[in-house]
Write a protein that holds these residues in place. Structure first.
Motif, PDB file in Angstrom:
ATOM      1  N   GLY A 903       0.809  -1.205   0.000  1.00 21.17           N
ATOM      2  CA  GLY A 903       0.000   0.000   0.000  1.00 21.17           C
ATOM      3  C   GLY A 903       0.840   1.251   0.000  1.00 21.17           C
ATOM      4  N   PRO A 904       0.199   2.400   0.065  1.00 24.56           N
ATOM      5  CA  PRO A 904       0.921   3.674  -0.010  1.00 24.56           C
ATOM      6  C   PRO A 904       1.554   4.049   1.329  1.00 24.56           C
ATOM      7  CG  PRO A 904      -1.418   4.086   0.270  1.00 24.56           C
ATOM      8  CD  PRO A 904      -1.279   2.585   0.134  1.00 24.56           C
ATOM      9  N   ILE A 905       2.508   4.936   1.244  1.00 25.00           N
ATOM     10  CA  ILE A 905       3.077   5.536   2.454  1.00 25.00           C
ATOM     11  C   ILE A 905       2.094   6.587   2.941  1.00 25.00           C
ATOM     12  CG2 ILE A 905       4.978   6.906   3.395  1.00 25.00           C
ATOM     13  CD1 ILE A 905       6.766   5.715   1.224  1.00 25.00           C
ATOM     14  N   PRO A 906       1.653   6.514   4.190  1.00 27.96           N
ATOM     15  CA  PRO A 906       0.664   7.493   4.670  1.00 27.96           C
ATOM     16  C   PRO A 906       1.179   8.920   4.530  1.00 27.96           C
ATOM     17  CG  PRO A 906       0.905   5.691   6.246  1.00 27.96           C
ATOM     18  CD  PRO A 906       1.990   5.517   5.235  1.00 27.96           C
ATOM     19  N   PRO A 907       0.426   9.796   3.874  1.00 26.06           N
ATOM     20  CA  PRO A 907       0.865  11.198   3.729  1.00 26.06           C
ATOM     21  C   PRO A 907       1.094  11.873   5.078  1.00 26.06           C
ATOM     22  CG  PRO A 907      -0.969  10.718   2.262  1.00 26.06           C
ATOM     23  CD  PRO A 907      -0.832   9.526   3.153  1.00 26.06           C
ATOM     24  N   SER A 908       0.389  11.390   6.107  1.00 31.52           N
ATOM     25  CA  SER A 908       0.495  12.032   7.421  1.00 31.52           C
ATOM     26  C   SER A 908       1.889  11.890   8.021  1.00 31.52           C
ATOM     27  CB  SER A 908      -0.531  11.428   8.384  1.00 31.52           C
ATOM     28  OG  SER A 908      -0.293  10.033   8.570  1.00 31.52           O
ATOM     29  N   MET A 909       2.717  10.982   7.501  1.00 34.45           N
ATOM     30  CA  MET A 909       4.068  10.807   8.040  1.00 34.45           C
ATOM     31  C   MET A 909       4.917  12.054   7.857  1.00 34.45           C
ATOM     32  SD  MET A 909       5.141   6.876   7.121  1.00 34.45           S
ATOM     33  CE  MET A 909       6.782   7.168   7.767  1.00 34.45           C
ATOM     34  N   SER A 910       4.542  12.890   6.915  1.00 35.30           N
ATOM     35  CA  SER A 910       5.325  14.105   6.677  1.00 35.30           C
ATOM     36  C   SER A 910       5.241  15.079   7.852  1.00 35.30           C
ATOM     37  CB  SER A 910       4.840  14.799   5.401  1.00 35.30           C
ATOM     38  OG  SER A 910       3.467  15.182   5.534  1.00 35.30           O
ATOM     39  N   SER A 911       4.305  14.831   8.774  1.00 36.65           N
ATOM     40  CA  SER A 911       4.144  15.737   9.920  1.00 36.65           C
ATOM     41  C   SER A 911       4.996  15.320  11.124  1.00 36.65           C
ATOM     42  CB  SER A 911       2.666  15.791  10.341  1.00 36.65           C
ATOM     43  OG  SER A 911       2.238  14.520  10.835  1.00 36.65           O
ATOM     44  N   LEU A 912       5.741  14.218  11.011  1.00 30.88           N
ATOM     45  CA  LEU A 912       6.576  13.754  12.122  1.00 30.88           C
ATOM     46  C   LEU A 912       7.838  14.605  12.181  1.00 30.88           C
ATOM     47  CD1 LEU A 912       6.154   9.882  11.692  1.00 30.88           C
ATOM     48  CD2 LEU A 912       4.997  11.386  13.324  1.00 30.88           C
ATOM     49  N   SER A 913       7.735  15.737  12.828  1.00 31.17           N
ATOM     50  CA  SER A 913       8.770  16.772  12.755  1.00 31.17           C
ATOM     51  C   SER A 913      10.079  16.370  13.402  1.00 31.17           C
ATOM     52  CB  SER A 913       8.250  18.057  13.419  1.00 31.17           C
ATOM     53  OG  SER A 913       7.082  18.504  12.780  1.00 31.17           O
ATOM     54  N   ASN A 924       6.812  -3.934  -0.043  1.00 29.22           N
ATOM     55  CA  ASN A 924       6.006  -3.917  -1.271  1.00 29.22           C
ATOM     56  C   ASN A 924       5.161  -2.661  -1.317  1.00 29.22           C
ATOM     57  OD1 ASN A 924       6.884  -6.492  -2.222  1.00 29.22           O
ATOM     58  ND2 ASN A 924       5.550  -7.462  -0.681  1.00 29.22           N
ATOM     59  N   LEU A 925       5.705  -1.556  -0.813  1.00 27.16           N
ATOM     60  CA  LEU A 925       4.963  -0.299  -0.810  1.00 27.16           C
ATOM     61  C   LEU A 925       4.792   0.205  -2.235  1.00 27.16           C
ATOM     62  CD1 LEU A 925       6.794   1.345   2.225  1.00 27.16           C
ATOM     63  CD2 LEU A 925       4.549   0.238   2.242  1.00 27.16           C
ATOM     64  N   GLY A 945      13.999  -0.646  -2.812  1.00 26.87           N
ATOM     65  CA  GLY A 945      13.520  -2.012  -2.687  1.00 26.87           C
ATOM     66  C   GLY A 945      12.019  -2.124  -2.622  1.00 26.87           C
ATOM     67  N   ASN A 946      11.304  -1.071  -3.009  1.00 23.35           N
ATOM     68  CA  ASN A 946       9.843  -1.103  -3.152  1.00 23.35           C
ATOM     69  C   ASN A 946       9.549  -0.864  -4.634  1.00 23.35           C
ATOM     70  OD1 ASN A 946       8.560  -1.097  -0.260  1.00 23.35           O
ATOM     71  ND2 ASN A 946      10.291   0.345  -0.166  1.00 23.35           N
ATOM     72  N   PRO A 947       9.356  -1.934  -5.419  1.00 24.46           N
ATOM     73  CA  PRO A 947       9.332  -1.810  -6.892  1.00 24.46           C
ATOM     74  C   PRO A 947       8.295  -0.839  -7.426  1.00 24.46           C
ATOM     75  CG  PRO A 947       9.496  -4.108  -6.221  1.00 24.46           C
ATOM     76  CD  PRO A 947       9.236  -3.330  -4.986  1.00 24.46           C
ATOM     77  N   THR A 948       7.189  -0.666  -6.725  1.00 27.04           N
ATOM     78  CA  THR A 948       6.125   0.172  -7.290  1.00 27.04           C
ATOM     79  C   THR A 948       6.024   1.529  -6.608  1.00 27.04           C
ATOM     80  OG1 THR A 948       4.547  -0.976  -5.838  1.00 27.04           O
ATOM     81  CG2 THR A 948       4.760  -1.783  -8.101  1.00 27.04           C
ATOM     82  N   LEU A 949       7.041   1.902  -5.838  1.00 23.72           N
ATOM     83  CA  LEU A 949       7.102   3.270  -5.310  1.00 23.72           C
ATOM     84  C   LEU A 949       7.688   4.183  -6.376  1.00 23.72           C
ATOM     85  CD1 LEU A 949       8.380   3.346  -1.598  1.00 23.72           C
ATOM     86  CD2 LEU A 949       6.167   4.110  -2.475  1.00 23.72           C
ATOM     87  N   CYS A 950       7.240   5.437  -6.390  1.00 14.89           N
ATOM     88  CA  CYS A 950       7.769   6.381  -7.363  1.00 14.89           C
ATOM     89  C   CYS A 950       7.806   7.778  -6.771  1.00 14.89           C
ATOM     90  CB  CYS A 950       6.927   6.362  -8.645  1.00 14.89           C
ATOM     91  SG  CYS A 950       5.201   6.897  -8.378  1.00 14.89           S
ATOM     92  N   GLY A 951       8.442   8.654  -7.504  1.00 10.11           N
ATOM     93  CA  GLY A 951       8.528  10.042  -7.078  1.00 10.11           C
ATOM     94  C   GLY A 951       9.786  10.294  -6.270  1.00 10.11           C
ATOM     95  N   ALA A 952      10.060  11.599  -6.078  1.00  8.69           N
ATOM     96  CA  ALA A 952      11.247  12.005  -5.336  1.00  8.69           C
ATOM     97  C   ALA A 952      11.191  11.413  -3.928  1.00  8.69           C
ATOM     98  CB  ALA A 952      11.314  13.529  -5.260  1.00  8.69           C
ATOM     99  N   PRO A 953      12.367  10.990  -3.424  1.00  5.16           N
ATOM    100  CA  PRO A 953      13.723  11.200  -3.966  1.00  5.16           C
ATOM    101  C   PRO A 953      14.210  10.062  -4.863  1.00  5.16           C
ATOM    102  CG  PRO A 953      13.899  10.356  -1.764  1.00  5.16           C
ATOM    103  CD  PRO A 953      12.445  10.470  -2.045  1.00  5.16           C
ATOM    104  N   LEU A 954      13.297   9.102  -5.220  1.00  6.95           N
ATOM    105  CA  LEU A 954      13.697   8.011  -6.109  1.00  6.95           C
ATOM    106  C   LEU A 954      13.869   8.540  -7.527  1.00  6.95           C
ATOM    107  CD1 LEU A 954      11.292   5.176  -4.860  1.00  6.95           C
ATOM    108  CD2 LEU A 954      13.714   5.481  -4.309  1.00  6.95           C
ATOM    109  N   ASP A 955      14.619   7.811  -8.312  1.00 12.06           N
ATOM    110  CA  ASP A 955      14.794   8.181  -9.713  1.00 12.06           C
ATOM    111  C   ASP A 955      13.633   7.705 -10.568  1.00 12.06           C
ATOM    112  OD1 ASP A 955      17.156   9.423  -9.221  1.00 12.06           O
ATOM    113  OD2 ASP A 955      18.395   7.654  -9.627  1.00 12.06           O
TER     114      ASP A 955
END
Length: 1043
Positions: A903-913, A924-925, A945-955
C-alpha cells in the motif's frame, strides 16, 4: 594567710592517692597548707576547705548538638582534654571535709564508676557539678538529702549512661536554683515529673536536653515556677502540644524546645509578648506560620531567635528590622520566599544570620537601610556569621560584604549569583569562605591572600578562570580546606614551591595543572582528602606519593593519564574515631580512567569505595580481594584487561551495593555465593566471556535494581527466579545464548522495570501479552531472536511508552561517598548503536527487529505516543503502514524495512517533525512518495527495494497524464529551469523551516529534548543541503524527458 585544717589536709592527701593524674595537675598538693593547693579554697576564718574544684580546664568538643555551627572544630582540644583528665577512684575520705560547699569534678573520666552514695554527707554543699565526668548507673536518690544545694549538674553528653528511676528525690532539694540533667536517661520516670519539679519554688534554670522524655507534659494545678527563667527540653521524644501554661510564665528569659516532639501549632504569638524573653529556640516545632505575622510582634528584648526546620512561608517583612536587640537569627530550612528586605541593615547588634535552605529570590540588597542608627559607619559591625546558601539568589555580590570586619563565616554557596568576587581583603577575621555552586565569573581576587585567618576556602563549581599563583596563598598559613574544583583555573606554581599551609582537604578537580605530577603535594603531610581528577597530569606516579597515601582517607585522581603500577598493598588510612551515628567507615579510592598497568592491588585498610575502572590492569582478580573488601559499598574494575575467573571471595562483600566487572576478559561462571551480597543494587558483568547458566542463588539479591549480563556466553532458559527482584529497573541479558520462551512477567513481578533487553539470543515462541502490564517499561529490546506470532494488541497498555517523558533525571544507583553507578544502555538508533546515559530516562524505544513476527502492525501500537525509537525491521509484517502512525509525534527513528508491507506511504508521516531516521526499504509499498514536510529530509535509500514506489527522492518517475506536458518544447523547459530551481529551493526552505521551527516551539516547553534535537540538526543540516542540490540537478536533467 590562714592554714587549712589538718583533718582536711589528710583527707585530701588520701583522696589524691586514688586518682590517676596523667598531666600532673595536682603537683601543687604538697606541704602543710592545703589552702594553697590548686583547686582548693578555704574559709578565711576557720581554715576549713569549702571548695574542691578539679574540673578539666580543657574539655573536649562536646555539648549540645548544633546542626548549624559553620565554624571548624578545634582538633587539638581532645589532646589537651586527655592530658588534663583525671580518673581513678573517688575515695570516701573526702567526706571528712565537713564544711565543703562547692565540688566540681566535671569533664574528667571516672569511667564506669557510679556516683558515690556518700556525696550526701556534705550538709553544707551548695554547688555540685558532676557533668561529663564519666559516671554511669543510677543517680543515687540520697542526693535529695542535700537541702542546701542550689546548683546540681549531672549532664552527660555521652548520652544515657546515667539514668534516674524517678524524680521523687528532687523534691528534697528545696534550695535548688539550677538543675541540669541533660543526657540522663529519664525514659522510665512517671508522667508527673512536672509536678515534682513544681515543688522547687526557687528553681531558676531547668536543663533536660535529650533525656528520652516522652508522652505529654502534664499541667500542674497551681504553677509555682515563679522564678523560672531558663527551660531547655530540646531533643526529647514528646508527642504532644506545647504546654500553654509554660508560655505564660512571665519570668522566662530562655526557652529551647527544639526537636523535642512538642508542637506549638501555628506559632503561639504569646512568645513575642513575653516581657523578659531574650532567647527562643523552636527548631522543628510548629506546622505552619506566615513570616509577616511572626515578625510583627513586640519582641521587646529578643536577642536569640531560632525558628529553623519549620514551615515558615511568605516574605520577610520590613518590620524584621525593628528587632534591634537581635544578635542571633536563624530561619534555616523553611519555605521563605521573596527578597531579603534591606531593613535588615537596622540589626546593628546581629552576630549570626542564617537563611539557608529557603526559596529566597532576587539580589542580596545592594544598599542596606537603617545603618545610620548604628554606631559604626559600616553595616553589621558585629556580624560574625552570614549564611545565605541554598536559595535562589541572583545578581552580583554587594560591595558591603567586604566591609564586615568581624565576619568569620561567609557562606553563599548553592545560589545563582553572578559576576566577579569582590575585594574581601579587609575581612581579617574570616575563617570560612564558601561561594561554591554559583555562576560567578572572573578570576580569584589577589586580595584573598590577606585573609590570614582563613581555614576553609571553597569556590568550586563556578565559571571562574585565570591563573592562580603562589602569591594567592602567601599568607594563608592556617588554611586546612581548599576547593577550587569545577572551574577553569590554571594553577601556575614553580616545581620547588612549598606552600605556607598544611592542608587536610584539597579539591582541584577540573583545574589545569600541567603535564607533570604536582611536586608541591609532597610537602602536604597532613592531607586526608585529595581530589585532583581531570587536571591534565600524566606520567608515572612518583614513589613519594604512594608513601604519603598512607595518610589519605579519600583519593580521587581519575580522568588523567597517570601511568605505572599500583603499589601492593595499596596503603591508605581510615577514621578510627568513635562514630555516634554508626556510619560505615572506610577509605575512598578512585583511580579510574588512567593508564595504570599491572595487577590489582590489595588495600591495606577497609575500603568504602574502590574504583579502578578504565585502566590497563591485567591478570586475574586476586583470590582474597573479596575478603579485604568485606565493607566495600562501591567496587568497579570495569574496562580493564582482566582475565581468569571471578573469585569466590567476592561473595564475602556483604556491604556491596555496586559490583562492576564489565568489559574485561573474564571467563568461567558466576560464583553461586555472589547471592550472599544481600545489599547489592547493581551487578554489571557485561562484555566478558562468562558462560554456563545464570545461578539460582542470585535469587537472594532482592534489593537489585540493575543487572547487566549482556555480551557473554550464558546459556539455558531465562531463570524463573527473577520474579524475586521487585526493585529491578534494568534487566539486560542481550547477546548471550539463552533459549526457550520469554516468561510472562507482569507489573506485580517488576513494578519498576524500565529497561528490558533480551536482544540477540535464541529465544522462541510468541511475545507474551503479559509484558504489556509492565507499566514502567520504557525500553523493550527483543531484537534478533526467533520469536514468532504477532505483536500483542495489549501493548497499548505499556503506560510508560504511552506518555511523553518530559522530565530528565539521571539514573544513578548505589550512592556511596559521592560515588554512584551511572546507568547506561546501547540502543539502536538511526541504524547504529548509540550509548545513552544522561538522557536515558527520556528514551522510549521498542525494538522487535530480526525475528519471525508476522501479521499486521497493530493500530494499538500507534497509541504509544511517547515512542522515540520504533524498529520492526527484518520480520514478516504484512498489510499497510497504519495511517495513524502520525500520532507518534516523538519519533526520532523509524525502521520498518525488510518486511512485506504494501500500500501507499501514509501522507500524514510528513508531519513527524522530530523524525531523523526513516527506513521503509525492501517492502512492497506502492504509489507516490508523499514528498513534503519532514519526508523531504530523507534520500532514496530510505525507500529503496519497493518496486512500485515512485517520485522524489527516487529516480523512478510517477506517470504524468497532462497532455500539455507532452507537447512542451525543449526551449520552454530550459527557460523554466530557473523557475524549477527557485520552486524547489523554496519548498526545501519551507519544509526545512517547518522541520526546525515547529519542533523548536514544542521544545521550548521540553527543555530536556532541546539539546539532543539541535545536535541532531547540526549533524543533518549539511546532508539536507546536499540533497537539495542533488534533487534540483535531477529535476533539471529529467523533467524535460518525461513520457
Amino acid at each position: 594567710m590562714v592554714d587549712c585544717l589538718e583533718s582536711d589536709r589528710e583527707a585530701l592527701v588520701d583522696f589524691r592517692k586514688g586518682l590517676i593524674d596523667p598531666g600532673n595537675r595536682l603537683s601543687t598538693w604538697q606541704g602543710t597548707n592545703c589552702c594553697q593547693w590548686q583547686g582548693i579554697l578555704c574559709d578565711g576564718r576557720t581554715g576549713a576547705v569549702i571548695t574542691v574544684d578539679l574540673h578539666n580546664r580543657h574539655p573536649p568538643n562536646v555539648g549540645k548538638m548544633d546542626l548549624q555551627n559553620p565554624l571548624p572544630s578545634d582538633s587539638s582540644a581532645s589532646d589537651r582534654y586527655g592530658f588534663w583528665n583525671l580518673s581513678g577512684e573517688l575515695r570516701p575520705s573526702l567526706t571528712a571535709l565537713m564544711s565543703l560547699r562547692h565540688l566540681d569534678l566535671s569533664f574528667n573520666t571516672f569511667s564506669g564508676t557510679p556516683i558515690p552514695s556518700f556525696f550526701d554527707s556534705w550538709q553544707n554543699l551548695q554547688y555540685l557539678n558532676l557533668s561529663n565526668a564519666g559516671f554511669s548507673g543510677v543517680i543515687p536518690p540520697n542526693l535529695g538529702n542535700l537541702t542546701r544545694l542550689q546548683y546540681l549538674d549531672v549532664t552527660d553528653y555521652d548520652l544515657h549512661v546515667l539514668s534516674a528511676e524517678n524524680l521523687d528525690w528532687v523534691t528534697g532539694l528545696v534550695s535548688l536554683k539550677y538543675l541540669a540533667m541533660s543526657g540522663v536517661n529519664l525514659s522510665v520516670i512517671e508522667s508527673n515529673w512536672v509536678g515534682q519539679l513544681n515543688k522547687l519554688p526557687h528553681l531558676t534554670e531547668l536543663h533536660l536536653y535529650s533525656c528520652l522524655l516522652s508522652g505529654s507534659i502534664s499541667s500542674p494545678i497551681s504553677v509555682n515556677f515563679t522564678s523560672l527563667a531558663v527551660v531547655d527540653l530540646s531533643f526529647n521524644i514528646f508527642n504532644s502540644r506545647f504546654p500553654a501554661w509554660l508560655a505564660n510564665i512571665s519570668s522566662l528569659v530562655s526557652i529551647d524546645v527544639s526537636f523535642s516532639g512538642l508542637n506549638v501549632g501555628r506559632f503561639p504569638h504569646v512568645f513575642s509578648e513575653l516581657p523578659n524573653l531574650r532567647f527562643l529556640k523552636l527548631v522543628n516545632t510548629f506546622n505552619k506560620a506566615r513570616c509577616s505575622k511572626i515578625f510583627t510582634g513586640s519582641w521587646k528584648k529578643i536577642e536569640v531567635l531560632d525558628l529553623s526546620f519549620n514551615r515558615l512561608y511568605g516574605k520577610l517583612p520590613a518590620s524584621l528590622g525593628n528587632m534591634t536587640s537581635l544578635t542571633y537569627l536563624s530561619l534555616y530550612w523553611n519555605d521563605i520566599q521573596g527578597r531579603i528586605p534591606s531593613s535588615i541593615g537596622k540589626l546593628c547588634n546581629l552576630k549570626y544570620l542564617s537563611l539557608r535552605f529557603n526559596n529566597l529570590t532576587g539580589k542580596i540588597p545592594e544598599f542596606l537601610g537603617g545603618t545610620v542608627n548604628c554606631t559604626s559607619e559600616t553595616p553589621f559591625p558585629s556580624l560574625e556569621v552570614l549564611v545565605l546558601s541554598s536559595n535562589q539568589l541572583v545578581g552580583q555580590l554587594p560591595n558591603w560584604l567586604g566591609s564586615l570586619k568581624n565576619l568569620a563565616v561567609l557562606d553563599l554557596e548553592y545560589n545563582s549569583l553572578q559576576g566577579p568576587i569582590p575585594p574581601l581583603g579587609n575581612l581579617k577575621k574570616l575563617v570560612v569562605l564558601k561561594l561554591a555552586e554559583n555562576e560567578l565569573n572572573g578570576t580569584l581576587p589577589d586580595s584573598l591572600q590577606y585573609l590570614s585567618e582563613l581555614y576553609e576556602l571553597d569556590v568550586s563549581n563556578n565559571h571562574l578562570t585565570g591563573i592562580i599563583s603562589e602569591a594567592h596563598f602567601s599568607k594563608l598559613s592556617k588554611l586546612k580546606t581548599l576547593d577550587l574544583s569545577g572551574n577553569s583555573f590554571i594553577l601556575n606554581v614553580t616545581s620547588f614551591w612549598v606552600p605556607p599551609f598544611q592542608l587536610e582537604s584539597l579539591y582541584i578537580s577540573s583545574c589545569f595543572l600541567n603535564s607533570s605530577f604536582p611536586v608541591w603535594l609532597k610537602s602536604q603531610s597532613h592531607i586526608i582528602y585529595l581530589h585532583f581528577s581531570n587536571v591534565s597530569v600524566s606520567g608515572i606516579v612518583p614513589d613519594w606519593f604512594w608513601d604519603m597515601s598512607s595518610n589519605l582517607m579519600d583519593l580521587n585522581a581519575s580522568f588523567n593519564q597517570l601511568q605505572g603500577k599500583l603499589p601492593n598493598p595499596l596503603k591508605l588510612s581510615v577514621d578510627t574515631s568513635p562514630n555516634v551515628l554508626n556510619l560505615a567507615l572506610g577509605a575512598t579510592v578512585d583511580l579510574s580512567s588512567n593508564l595504570f598497568e599491572g595487577h590489582i592491588p590489595l588495600p591495606s585498610v577497609p575500603i568504602l569505595v574502590l574504583d579502578l575502572s578504565n585502566n590497563q590492569l591485567s591478570g586475574p582478580i586476586p583470590n582474597r580481594l573479596g575478603e579485604v573488601l568485606a565493607t566495600t559499598r562501591f567496587f568497579s574494575l570495569s574496562g580493564n584487561q582482566l582475565t581468569g575467573v571471578i573469585p569466590i571471595s567476592l561473595g564475602d562483600m556483604m556491604s556491596a551495593q555496586v559490583i562492576d566487572l564489565s568489559r574485561n576478559n573474564l571467563t568461567g561462571s558466576i560464583p553461586s555465593n555472589l547471592g550472599n551480597c544481600s545489599s547489592l543494587k547493581v551487578l554489571d558483568l557485561q562484555h566478558n566471556n562468562l558462560s554456563c547458566e545464570i545461578p539460582g542463588s542470585l535469587s537472594q539479591l532482592n534489593m537489585l535494581q540493575t543487572l547487566h549480563l549482556s555480551n557473554n556466553k550464558f546459556s539455558g532458559e531465562i531463570p524463573s527466579f527473577l520474579h524475586n527482584w521487585s526493585s529491578l529497573e534494568t534487566l539486560d541479558l542481550g547477546y548471550n545464548r539463552l533459549t526457550g520462551n520469554i516468561p510472562p512477567w507482569t507489573s506485580n513481578v517488576f513494578p519498576n522495570l524500565r529497561i528490558l533487553s533480551l536482544r540477540s539470543n535464541t529465544l522462541s515462541g510468541e511475545i507474551p501479552p503479559e509484558l504489556s502490564n509492565l507499566s514502567s517499561l520504557q525500553i523493550l529490546d527483543l531484537a534478533e531472536n526467533e520469536l514468532n506470532g504477532t505483536i500483542p494488541a495489549s501493548f497499548i497498555n505499556l503506560k510508560a511508552m504511552a506518555q511523553v517523558q518530559r522530565v530528565n533525571h539521571y539514573l544513578f544507583y548505589g550512592m556511596s561517598a559521592r560515588h554512584y553507578y551511572k546507568e547506561s544502555f546501547n540502543a539502536k538508533l538511526k541504524n547504529q548503536f548509540q550509548t545513552f546515559t544522561k538522557t536515558l530516562s527520556i528514551l522510549t524505544s521498542l525494538d522487535l527487529s530480526g525475528n519471525n513476527l508476522d501479521g499486521k502492525i497493530p493500530e494499538e501500537l500507534m497509541k504509544l505516543a511517547g515512542l522515540v525509537v520504533l524498529n520492526l525491521s527484518g520480520n514478516h509484517f504484512t498489510g499497510q503502514i497504519p495511517e495513524s502512525i502520525s500520532e507518534l509525534k516523538q519519533l526520532l527513528s523509524l525502521d520498518l524495512s525488510s518486511n512485506k508491507l504494501s500500500g501507499p506511504i501514509p501522507p500524514s508521516m510528513s508531519s513527524l517533525s522530530f523524525l531523523g531516521y526513516l527506513n521503509l526499504s525492501n517492502n512492497n509499498l506502492s504509489g507516490e512518495i508523499p514528498y513534503k514536510g519532514q519526508i523531504t529530509t530523507f534520500d532514496a535509500p530510505s525507500f529503496a527495494g519497493n518496486p512500485t514506489l515512485c517520485g522524489a527522492p527516487l529516480d523512478v518517475n510517477c506517470t504524468v497524464t497532462n497532455s500539455d506536458n507532452e507537447r512542451k518544447r525543449p526551449n520552454e523547459d530550459d527557460d523554466n529551469n530557473g523557475f524549477i530551481d527557485k520552486w524547489f529551493y523554496s519548498s526545501i526552505g519551507f519544509g526545512f523551516a517547518a522541520g526546525i521551527l515547529v519542533p523548536f516551539l514544542v521544545l521550548a516547553s521540553r527543555r530536556s529534548w532541546s539539546l539532543a534535537y539541535f545536535l541532531l540538526v547540526d549533524k543533518t543540516v549539511e546532508k539536507i543541503l546536499y540533497l537539495a542540490r542533488k534533487a534540483a540537478m535531477h529535476c533539471r536533467n529529467h523533467c524535460r524527458f518525461r513520457v
